[in-house]
Design a protein around this motif. Sequence first.
Motif, short mmCIF file in Angstrom:
data_model
loop_
_atom_site.label_atom_id
_atom_site.label_comp_id
_atom_site.label_asym_id
_atom_site.label_seq_id
_atom_site.Cartn_x
_atom_site.Cartn_y
_atom_site.Cartn_z
N VAL A 1 -1.03 -0.54 -12.91
CA VAL A 1 -2.50 -0.59 -12.87
C VAL A 1 -3.04 -0.75 -11.44
CG1 VAL A 1 -4.53 -1.88 -13.65
CG2 VAL A 1 -2.66 -1.41 -15.25
N PRO A 2 -2.63 -1.76 -10.69
CA PRO A 2 -3.20 -1.90 -9.33
C PRO A 2 -2.69 -0.85 -8.34
CG PRO A 2 -1.58 -3.60 -9.72
CD PRO A 2 -1.73 -2.89 -11.01
N ILE A 3 -1.44 -0.40 -8.50
CA ILE A 3 -0.90 0.53 -7.51
C ILE A 3 -1.47 1.93 -7.71
CG2 ILE A 3 1.21 1.67 -6.70
CD1 ILE A 3 2.70 -0.93 -7.25
N MET A 4 -1.52 2.40 -8.96
CA MET A 4 -2.05 3.74 -9.20
C MET A 4 -3.56 3.82 -8.93
SD MET A 4 0.63 5.34 -9.79
CE MET A 4 -0.16 6.93 -10.03
N ASN A 5 -4.27 2.69 -9.04
CA ASN A 5 -5.69 2.65 -8.70
C ASN A 5 -5.93 2.30 -7.22
OD1 ASN A 5 -7.30 3.09 -11.29
ND2 ASN A 5 -5.85 1.51 -11.93
N ARG A 6 -4.83 2.07 -6.49
CA ARG A 6 -4.87 1.81 -5.05
C ARG A 6 -5.61 0.51 -4.70
NH1 ARG A 6 -5.65 7.95 -2.51
NH2 ARG A 6 -3.65 8.76 -3.35
N TYR A 7 -5.54 -0.47 -5.62
CA TYR A 7 -6.13 -1.77 -5.31
C TYR A 7 -5.27 -2.53 -4.29
CZ TYR A 7 -8.84 -0.95 -9.59
OH TYR A 7 -9.66 -0.42 -10.54
N TYR A 8 -4.05 -2.08 -4.09
CA TYR A 8 -3.13 -2.79 -3.20
C TYR A 8 -3.40 -2.49 -1.73
CZ TYR A 8 -0.70 1.60 -2.26
OH TYR A 8 -0.39 2.87 -1.85
N ARG A 9 -4.18 -1.47 -1.43
CA ARG A 9 -4.31 -0.99 -0.05
C ARG A 9 -5.13 -1.94 0.82
NH1 ARG A 9 -4.90 5.54 0.55
NH2 ARG A 9 -2.85 6.08 -0.32
N VAL A 10 -4.78 -1.93 2.09
CA VAL A 10 -5.52 -2.72 3.08
C VAL A 10 -6.89 -2.08 3.30
CG1 VAL A 10 -5.54 -3.49 5.49
CG2 VAL A 10 -3.38 -3.44 4.21
N ARG A 11 -7.95 -2.90 3.27
CA ARG A 11 -9.31 -2.38 3.43
C ARG A 11 -9.75 -2.30 4.89
NH1 ARG A 11 -9.50 0.16 -1.16
NH2 ARG A 11 -9.06 -1.21 -2.95
N ASP A 12 -9.17 -3.11 5.71
CA ASP A 12 -9.57 -3.16 7.12
C ASP A 12 -8.93 -1.98 7.86
OD1 ASP A 12 -10.39 -3.78 9.63
OD2 ASP A 12 -9.25 -5.66 9.80
N ARG A 13 -9.77 -1.07 8.34
CA ARG A 13 -9.26 0.10 9.04
C ARG A 13 -8.75 -0.23 10.43
NH1 ARG A 13 -9.91 5.15 6.96
NH2 ARG A 13 -11.12 5.29 5.02
N ALA A 14 -8.95 -1.48 10.85
CA ALA A 14 -8.39 -1.88 12.14
C ALA A 14 -6.87 -2.02 12.06
CB ALA A 14 -9.01 -3.21 12.58
N ASP A 15 -6.34 -2.11 10.85
CA ASP A 15 -4.88 -2.16 10.66
C ASP A 15 -4.35 -0.74 10.79
OD1 ASP A 15 -2.25 -2.51 9.89
OD2 ASP A 15 -2.72 -3.94 8.30
N ARG A 16 -4.04 -0.34 12.01
CA ARG A 16 -3.66 1.05 12.27
C ARG A 16 -2.34 1.43 11.61
NH1 ARG A 16 -5.22 1.84 18.72
NH2 ARG A 16 -7.47 1.38 18.49
N GLU A 17 -1.41 0.49 11.57
CA GLU A 17 -0.10 0.80 10.97
C GLU A 17 -0.26 1.17 9.50
OE1 GLU A 17 4.21 -1.36 9.98
OE2 GLU A 17 2.66 -2.44 11.11
N ALA A 18 -1.08 0.38 8.78
CA ALA A 18 -1.27 0.65 7.35
C ALA A 18 -1.97 1.98 7.14
CB ALA A 18 -2.07 -0.48 6.72
#
Length: 408
Positions: free
Chosen positions: A146-163
Amino acid sequence: MNATGPYHPAGGLWLGLVIVAIILAIVAGNTLVIVAITRTPQLQTTTNIFITSLAFADLIVGGLVVPLAATFVVTGNWQLNKLACELWTSLDVLCVTASIETLCAVAVDRYVAITQPLRHHVVLSKRRARLAVCAVWAVAALISFVPIMNRYYRVRDRADREAWACYGNATCCDFITNSSYAVVSSVVSFYIPLGVMIFVYARVLLIASRQQQAIKRERLRFQKNKGRHSGDGCNGDRSHCEAPSVLGQASECGPAWLTAMREQRALTTVGIIMGSFTLFWLPFFVANVANVCGRRASYELFTALNWLGYANSGLNPIVYCRSPEFRTAFRTLLNRPPPCPRINHLYKGLQVHCPRLVNKVERGRAETSGALRWSWEGDPTAGPPKSNCSVRLDGVSEFQSQERKTSK
């Protein structure tokens, strides 16, 4: 980055060969466990319903998760698209969560078996065990797909360049999560089940230890009573001495003693499985939570810890070989009969330590069918002739059937 080489350093051919060996061990071992439980009536117990679930999770890891992870590690690039990457990651989290929660259910099952041995099959019936397995997999799916396929796990801060560099690159499949998902998934998938498992298993060991001490005290008391009656009309042959006993509670090898042996062996096996799972997966989840503190582990370290957890999937079938029932089932499936010397050793051990029970089995067999006739000279506890393996096998099988009846 694609123009200059792989996204991550490639592992090479030799690493690929090692991974192939790991895959074969995981798939073969867990397939053997599932088939053995399915085809052997003696193994179709409540506890083994959970063991089947655990083996099935390990089989998915060996058949689907590890091969795709191997292509990523060996080549340095994810070979499929982003949707396949998220499906693979969801399947990985699903299997790990289902495994630890199944082990938690096994600990509860052992607790009920120790504290309420007569009501174990009522309190935790096979139907309830199957429902518990379904609940475990449902919770695992909710925390993974549920959270992975909906991409709830992703980092929201675009300053995290690696992510965000990984999110936007089709050749990267690193599981870089935000702090909220890292904490929630780790707590639900690992730390809560681990805490419950440790608490319950500690209680089980304490209760089992008390029961063992009580049985030992009853055995000593029985042996003292037996010594007082040893000279009353026995003429040196103790097989005919029927010293008074409360055999359900105090005899040398009565139902309580046999049940205690089985429970002790089962507890040891379950303890090894739980301990190995914790040892192999704890470093990964510690590193996962460390990301919350801003100390993100390097790709090489995180991958090594993840593969340490994968290796645990091939270890469980080896642990099951401690059980005589599983060993016998494995030998039957592989067309390898049990070796006669081990059967002889078992029977002689019973002759030495449990002469009353063995003699009782022999007399009952002789009275009902007249088929069992021992002929040996000298000490009546010396056992049958060494050349007659088939007769001894019959004697041991008779003892095993007697043991099953007394346990019921």
